[in-house]
Design a protein around this motif. Structure first.
Motif, PDB file in Angstrom:
ATOM      1  N   TRP A   1       2.048   6.156  -7.796  1.00 48.84           N
ATOM      2  CA  TRP A   1       0.677   6.491  -8.149  1.00 48.84           C
ATOM      3  C   TRP A   1       1.063   8.722  -7.671  1.00 48.84           C
ATOM      4  O   TRP A   1       0.393   8.811  -8.551  1.00 48.84           O
ATOM      5  CB  TRP A   1      -0.614   6.360  -7.229  1.00 48.84           C
ATOM      6  N   ARG A   2       1.816   8.882  -6.642  1.00 48.22           N
ATOM      7  CA  ARG A   2       1.985  10.320  -6.554  1.00 48.22           C
ATOM      8  C   ARG A   2       3.292  10.186  -8.163  1.00 48.22           C
ATOM      9  O   ARG A   2       2.965  11.704  -8.079  1.00 48.22           O
ATOM     10  CB  ARG A   2       2.611  10.484  -5.026  1.00 48.22           C
TER      11      ARG A   2
ATOM     12  N   SER B   1       0.716  -1.447   0.432  1.00 50.21           N
ATOM     13  CA  SER B   1      -0.082  -0.187  -0.035  1.00 50.21           C
ATOM     14  C   SER B   1       0.958   1.425   0.328  1.00 50.21           C
ATOM     15  O   SER B   1       0.685   2.647  -0.265  1.00 50.21           O
ATOM     16  CB  SER B   1      -1.532   0.107   1.334  1.00 50.21           C
ATOM     17  N   MET B   2       2.348   1.355   0.832  1.00 47.14           N
ATOM     18  CA  MET B   2       2.461   2.224   0.904  1.00 47.14           C
ATOM     19  C   MET B   2       3.629   2.443  -0.975  1.00 47.14           C
ATOM     20  O   MET B   2       3.723   4.277  -0.958  1.00 47.14           O
ATOM     21  CB  MET B   2       3.669   2.386   1.792  1.00 47.14           C
TER      22      MET B   2
ATOM     23  N   HIS C   1       2.664   1.753  -3.156  1.00 41.97           N
ATOM     24  CA  HIS C   1       1.570   2.101  -4.385  1.00 41.97           C
ATOM     25  C   HIS C   1       0.910   3.624  -4.076  1.00 41.97           C
ATOM     26  O   HIS C   1       1.124   4.164  -5.465  1.00 41.97           O
ATOM     27  CB  HIS C   1       0.525   1.312  -3.572  1.00 41.97           C
ATOM     28  N   LEU C   2       0.883   4.284  -2.802  1.00 41.52           N
ATOM     29  CA  LEU C   2       1.121   5.459  -2.929  1.00 41.52           C
ATOM     30  C   LEU C   2       1.984   6.102  -3.575  1.00 41.52           C
ATOM     31  O   LEU C   2       1.933   6.782  -3.578  1.00 41.52           O
ATOM     32  CB  LEU C   2       0.461   6.195  -1.707  1.00 41.52           C
TER      33      LEU C   2
ATOM     34  N   GLU D   1      -9.344   0.566 -11.950  1.00 41.07           N
ATOM     35  CA  GLU D   1      -9.296   0.912 -12.804  1.00 41.07           C
ATOM     36  C   GLU D   1      -9.096   1.486 -14.425  1.00 41.07           C
ATOM     37  O   GLU D   1      -8.818   0.645 -15.379  1.00 41.07           O
ATOM     38  CB  GLU D   1      -7.007   1.577 -13.096  1.00 41.07           C
TER      39      GLU D   1
ATOM     40  N   ILE E   1      -1.532  -2.136 -16.210  1.00 37.71           N
ATOM     41  CA  ILE E   1      -1.423  -2.780 -15.096  1.00 37.71           C
ATOM     42  C   ILE E   1      -0.677  -4.217 -15.445  1.00 37.71           C
ATOM     43  O   ILE E   1      -2.329  -4.590 -15.841  1.00 37.71           O
ATOM     44  CB  ILE E   1      -2.870  -2.756 -14.003  1.00 37.71           C
TER      45      ILE E   1
ATOM     46  N   ASP F   1       1.249  11.409 -10.529  1.00 38.05           N
ATOM     47  CA  ASP F   1       0.675  12.020 -10.825  1.00 38.05           C
ATOM     48  C   ASP F   1       1.568  13.727 -10.711  1.00 38.05           C
ATOM     49  O   ASP F   1       0.741  14.468 -11.980  1.00 38.05           O
ATOM     50  CB  ASP F   1      -0.295  12.351  -9.335  1.00 38.05           C
TER      51      ASP F   1
END
Lengths: 104, 143
Positions: free
Chosen positions: B67-68, B60-61, B63-64, B101, B80, B71
């Protein structure tokens, strides 16, 4: 109290297409109630009928996964930034086994 | 919505190498591309936090963070991917349940055969799986 919430593509049908919305609340639970009042149905995509965080999404407070911050009880402060991402997961095994595996 | 995934052969090679490296565990990752371009240009191998032969899950970390980065670079997850290591390269019910997604191409690689890979691509929108062609091209990017 304004908290910025970043909404992923798949949930923007609930926010009129907006990528960023604002909400208020002292806890994640409170924030989701506030958001649901403005964006009806959004909460149901994040919370299971049993009242837990849905395994299909990850929710972050600033840089932390809320699962490490008390999940729905996570405390929020003015100026916090919430990010919602659809979990990326799957695999070859059937869904029932995966559901048990991913149950948190 | 396009019915074809156009992807550079160097990126496909990198995805296959990742899948082979992690076999018999499932491998997973992303290929980022400029928003709206539908062209995957930046391969990012992700950790399979489940470290399993039958599941994958992004950490999860990580992933964040990834994704950032996308962005900040005006990119989005164009592809994916993940591997199936003992079954065909077709989305399982689990894959479909998690597919969040709707704009992404879901690329599956099967490594069940030691000498050849099966590579297939799908759109997964609202639980509906649609297979699409994979058009592998040379030299659209430096990978």
């Amino acid at each position: 109290m304004a908290i910025e919430v970043r909404v992923p593509t798949i949930l923007r049908s609930y926010t009129g297409g907006s990528k960023i919305v604002e909400g208020a609340g002292d806890t994640l639970s409170g924030l989701l109630d506030d958001l649901d009042a403005k964006h009806s149905g959004l909460k149901g995509r994040l919370i299971t009928p049993e009242g837990g965080l849905h395994r299909f999404v990850n929710i972050y407070v600033n840089d932390e996964d809320v699962r490490f911050l008390g999940a729905l009880d996570a405390k929020l402060n003015d100026g916090d930034s919430i990010t919602i991402l659809p979990a990326v997961a799957g695999g070859a095994l059937g869904f029932a086994a995966a559901a048990a595996f991913f149950g948190r | 919505m396009n019915s074809v995934l156009t992807i550079d052969s160097a990126i496909v090679d990198a995805i296959v190498a990742h899948a082979r490296r992690d076999h018999p565990d499932e491998a997973c990752g992303v290929v980022a591309g400029a928003i709206g371009s539908d062209l995957p240009t930046r391969h990012i191998a992700m950790d399979n936090a489940a470290r399993s032969m039958t599941f994958y899950e992004f950490d999860s970390m990580e992933h964040l963070r990834v994704w950032r980065e996308m962005d900040d670079s005006d990119e989005e997850p164009v592809v994916i991917y993940h591997s199936h290591t003992a079954t065909e390269a077709y989305p399982s019910r689990t894959d479909v349940s998690f597919a969040g997604e709707p704009g992404a191409h879901y690329l599956l690689v099967s490594t069940r055969e030691p000498d050849s890979e099966e590579i297939r691509s799908f759109r997964i929108v609202d639980g509906v799986v649609t297979e699409e062609k994979v058009n592998i091209v040379d030299a659209t990017v430096d990978a």
